[in-house]
Scaffold this motif. Structure first.
Motif, PDB file in Angstrom:
ATOM      1  N   PHE A 104       0.834  -1.211   0.000  1.00 10.52           N
ATOM      2  CA  PHE A 104       0.000   0.000   0.000  1.00 10.52           C
ATOM      3  C   PHE A 104       0.864   1.256   0.000  1.00 10.52           C
ATOM      4  CE2 PHE A 104      -2.489  -3.419   1.891  1.00 10.52           C
ATOM      5  CZ  PHE A 104      -3.557  -3.452   1.012  1.00 10.52           C
ATOM      6  N   GLN A 105       1.938   1.216  -0.794  1.00 13.93           N
ATOM      7  CA  GLN A 105       2.884   2.313  -1.009  1.00 13.93           C
ATOM      8  C   GLN A 105       3.663   2.705   0.252  1.00 13.93           C
ATOM      9  OE1 GLN A 105       0.457   5.283  -3.013  1.00 13.93           O
ATOM     10  NE2 GLN A 105       1.125   4.468  -4.971  1.00 13.93           N
ATOM     11  N   TYR A 106       3.741   1.811   1.216  1.00 18.19           N
ATOM     12  CA  TYR A 106       4.512   2.074   2.429  1.00 18.19           C
ATOM     13  C   TYR A 106       5.981   2.338   2.092  1.00 18.19           C
ATOM     14  CZ  TYR A 106       6.964   1.273   6.826  1.00 18.19           C
ATOM     15  OH  TYR A 106       7.780   1.400   7.913  1.00 18.19           O
ATOM     16  N   SER A 107       6.561   1.517   1.212  1.00 16.45           N
ATOM     17  CA  SER A 107       7.978   1.670   0.871  1.00 16.45           C
ATOM     18  C   SER A 107       8.249   3.030   0.215  1.00 16.45           C
ATOM     19  CB  SER A 107       8.447   0.523  -0.036  1.00 16.45           C
ATOM     20  OG  SER A 107       7.600   0.359  -1.151  1.00 16.45           O
ATOM     21  N   SER A 108       7.338   3.504  -0.607  1.00 13.25           N
ATOM     22  CA  SER A 108       7.483   4.831  -1.226  1.00 13.25           C
ATOM     23  C   SER A 108       7.426   5.926  -0.171  1.00 13.25           C
ATOM     24  CB  SER A 108       6.380   5.075  -2.252  1.00 13.25           C
ATOM     25  OG  SER A 108       6.467   4.156  -3.297  1.00 13.25           O
ATOM     26  N   LYS A 109       6.542   5.770   0.796  1.00 13.86           N
ATOM     27  CA  LYS A 109       6.398   6.781   1.847  1.00 13.86           C
ATOM     28  C   LYS A 109       7.628   6.836   2.744  1.00 13.86           C
ATOM     29  CE  LYS A 109       1.430   6.714   1.668  1.00 13.86           C
ATOM     30  NZ  LYS A 109       0.374   5.771   1.825  1.00 13.86           N
ATOM     31  N   VAL A 110       8.272   5.689   2.970  1.00 11.99           N
ATOM     32  CA  VAL A 110       9.510   5.679   3.752  1.00 11.99           C
ATOM     33  C   VAL A 110      10.586   6.496   3.029  1.00 11.99           C
ATOM     34  CG1 VAL A 110      11.412   4.217   4.566  1.00 11.99           C
ATOM     35  CG2 VAL A 110       9.051   3.487   4.921  1.00 11.99           C
ATOM     36  N   ILE A 111      10.716   6.290   1.727  1.00 11.47           N
ATOM     37  CA  ILE A 111      11.700   7.026   0.933  1.00 11.47           C
ATOM     38  C   ILE A 111      11.393   8.523   0.956  1.00 11.47           C
ATOM     39  CG2 ILE A 111      12.578   7.411  -1.402  1.00 11.47           C
ATOM     40  CD1 ILE A 111      12.159   4.358  -1.862  1.00 11.47           C
ATOM     41  N   GLU A 112      10.147   8.877   0.742  1.00 12.10           N
ATOM     42  CA  GLU A 112       9.756  10.292   0.754  1.00 12.10           C
ATOM     43  C   GLU A 112      10.071  10.928   2.100  1.00 12.10           C
ATOM     44  OE1 GLU A 112       5.651  10.500  -0.490  1.00 12.10           O
ATOM     45  OE2 GLU A 112       6.095   9.354  -2.295  1.00 12.10           O
ATOM     46  N   GLY A 113       9.824  10.206   3.199  1.00 15.74           N
ATOM     47  CA  GLY A 113      10.122  10.722   4.533  1.00 15.74           C
ATOM     48  C   GLY A 113      11.615  10.909   4.759  1.00 15.74           C
ATOM     49  N   MET A 114      12.406   9.979   4.251  1.00 14.62           N
ATOM     50  CA  MET A 114      13.858  10.114   4.391  1.00 14.62           C
ATOM     51  C   MET A 114      14.377  11.312   3.603  1.00 14.62           C
ATOM     52  SD  MET A 114      15.072   7.897   6.508  1.00 14.62           S
ATOM     53  CE  MET A 114      16.813   8.000   6.133  1.00 14.62           C
ATOM     54  N   TYR A 115      13.874  11.501   2.387  1.00 16.29           N
ATOM     55  CA  TYR A 115      14.296  12.654   1.594  1.00 16.29           C
ATOM     56  C   TYR A 115      13.895  13.967   2.270  1.00 16.29           C
ATOM     57  CZ  TYR A 115      16.118  10.449  -2.678  1.00 16.29           C
ATOM     58  OH  TYR A 115      16.875   9.776  -3.596  1.00 16.29           O
ATOM     59  N   GLU A 116      12.723  14.020   2.870  1.00 12.41           N
ATOM     60  CA  GLU A 116      12.300  15.237   3.574  1.00 12.41           C
ATOM     61  C   GLU A 116      13.281  15.584   4.685  1.00 12.41           C
ATOM     62  OE1 GLU A 116       8.279  15.052   5.021  1.00 12.41           O
ATOM     63  OE2 GLU A 116       7.501  14.543   3.033  1.00 12.41           O
ATOM     64  N   LYS A 117      13.674  14.580   5.458  1.00  7.42           N
ATOM     65  CA  LYS A 117      14.614  14.815   6.557  1.00  7.42           C
ATOM     66  C   LYS A 117      15.988  15.224   6.037  1.00  7.42           C
ATOM     67  CE  LYS A 117      12.146  11.774   9.635  1.00  7.42           C
ATOM     68  NZ  LYS A 117      12.019  10.431  10.174  1.00  7.42           N
ATOM     69  N   LEU A 118      16.439  14.586   4.970  1.00  5.03           N
ATOM     70  CA  LEU A 118      17.740  14.939   4.402  1.00  5.03           C
ATOM     71  C   LEU A 118      17.746  16.350   3.837  1.00  5.03           C
ATOM     72  CD1 LEU A 118      18.688  11.582   2.661  1.00  5.03           C
ATOM     73  CD2 LEU A 118      19.952  12.701   4.500  1.00  5.03           C
ATOM     74  N   GLU A 119      16.634  16.753   3.214  1.00  8.24           N
ATOM     75  CA  GLU A 119      16.553  18.100   2.644  1.00  8.24           C
ATOM     76  C   GLU A 119      16.582  19.182   3.713  1.00  8.24           C
ATOM     77  OE1 GLU A 119      13.190  18.215  -0.008  1.00  8.24           O
ATOM     78  OE2 GLU A 119      14.068  16.665  -1.276  1.00  8.24           O
ATOM     79  N   LYS A 120      16.152  18.851   4.928  1.00 10.81           N
ATOM     80  CA  LYS A 120      16.223  19.806   6.028  1.00 10.81           C
ATOM     81  C   LYS A 120      17.642  19.909   6.575  1.00 10.81           C
ATOM     82  CE  LYS A 120      11.459  19.229   7.500  1.00 10.81           C
ATOM     83  NZ  LYS A 120      10.555  18.658   8.492  1.00 10.81           N
ATOM     84  N   ALA A 121      18.424  18.831   6.453  1.00  9.16           N
ATOM     85  CA  ALA A 121      19.755  18.781   7.043  1.00  9.16           C
ATOM     86  C   ALA A 121      20.871  19.139   6.062  1.00  9.16           C
ATOM     87  CB  ALA A 121      19.994  17.388   7.605  1.00  9.16           C
ATOM     88  N   LEU A 122      20.650  18.886   4.766  1.00 10.38           N
ATOM     89  CA  LEU A 122      21.691  19.102   3.765  1.00 10.38           C
ATOM     90  C   LEU A 122      21.182  20.025   2.655  1.00 10.38           C
ATOM     91  CD1 LEU A 122      22.837  15.387   3.329  1.00 10.38           C
ATOM     92  CD2 LEU A 122      24.035  17.158   4.613  1.00 10.38           C
ATOM     93  N   PRO A 123      22.064  20.836   2.073  1.00 12.97           N
ATOM     94  CA  PRO A 123      21.624  21.712   0.975  1.00 12.97           C
ATOM     95  C   PRO A 123      21.345  20.897  -0.293  1.00 12.97           C
ATOM     96  CG  PRO A 123      23.962  22.010   1.412  1.00 12.97           C
ATOM     97  CD  PRO A 123      23.450  21.073   2.457  1.00 12.97           C
ATOM     98  N   LEU A 124      20.136  21.011  -0.798  1.00 16.63           N
ATOM     99  CA  LEU A 124      19.706  20.294  -1.999  1.00 16.63           C
ATOM    100  C   LEU A 124      20.203  21.028  -3.232  1.00 16.63           C
ATOM    101  CD1 LEU A 124      17.884  17.964  -3.100  1.00 16.63           C
ATOM    102  CD2 LEU A 124      16.042  19.628  -3.167  1.00 16.63           C
ATOM    103  N   VAL A 125      20.782  20.307  -4.187  1.00 17.67           N
ATOM    104  CA  VAL A 125      21.212  20.906  -5.447  1.00 17.67           C
ATOM    105  C   VAL A 125      20.026  20.860  -6.402  1.00 17.67           C
ATOM    106  CG1 VAL A 125      22.791  20.764  -7.395  1.00 17.67           C
ATOM    107  CG2 VAL A 125      23.614  20.273  -5.106  1.00 17.67           C
ATOM    108  N   ASN A 126      19.587  19.655  -6.766  1.00 16.72           N
ATOM    109  CA  ASN A 126      18.385  19.427  -7.565  1.00 16.72           C
ATOM    110  C   ASN A 126      18.253  17.940  -7.829  1.00 16.72           C
ATOM    111  OD1 ASN A 126      20.153  18.795  -9.629  1.00 16.72           O
ATOM    112  ND2 ASN A 126      19.687  20.589 -10.856  1.00 16.72           N
ATOM    113  N   SER A 127      17.260  17.569  -8.606  1.00 18.67           N
ATOM    114  CA  SER A 127      17.064  16.166  -8.950  1.00 18.67           C
ATOM    115  C   SER A 127      17.609  15.863 -10.328  1.00 18.67           C
ATOM    116  CB  SER A 127      15.560  15.825  -8.889  1.00 18.67           C
ATOM    117  OG  SER A 127      15.089  15.981  -7.593  1.00 18.67           O
TER     118      SER A 127
END
Length: 128
Positions: A104-127
């Motif tokens: 039920f897209q749990y694995s996708s939500k885990v990835i999205e949550g990790m990226y959110e936390k990383l974007e708060k801690a590290l400067p994002l360049v782009n995708s």
């Protein structure tokens, strides 16, 4: 995202990021940092979550394996690669343990949550 990709995303117990992913939220993210700092920040995020258990860390390969204990059991592999000086890519692969053909897209939500936390801690360049 095509109908086939959407169907595969919904009825899957595995998600991973890539540069050419059809889902924008699952595209590889690039950060303006060194590989060492990115690995350390990934470890810090994992250590702050009581539901995560570090299985292995391979600094030379830039890989961290994590067991997710709840709300669903899953295995997450984080890969950190320096593509240019101070341009580091972080990719994820998450596989959920389930008897059903979908998580039920749990694995996708885990990835999205990790990226959110990383974007708060590290400067994002782009995708890319």
């Amino acid at each position: 995202m095509s109908f086939k990709e959407k169907f595969q995303t919904i009825f899957s117990s595995h998600s991973e990021t890539s540069e050419q992913h059809g889902n924008e939220t699952l595209k590889t993210r690039y950060f303006k940092t060194s590989k060492e700092k990115a690995l350390q920040e990934c470890l810090n995020i994992v250590k702050q979550n009581n539901n995560f258990e570090i299985l292995s860390v391979y600094e030379e390969r830039g890989e961290i394996s994590v067991q997710i204990k709840s709300p669903k059991k899953a295995l997450m592999v984080m890969t950190v690669i320096t593509v240019q000086p101070f341009r580091t890519a972080i990719d994820f692969s998450v596989s959920t343990e389930t008897k059903l053909p979908t998580d039920f897209q749990y694995s996708s939500k885990v990835i999205e949550g990790m990226y959110e936390k990383l974007e708060k801690a590290l400067p994002l360049v782009n995708s890319r």
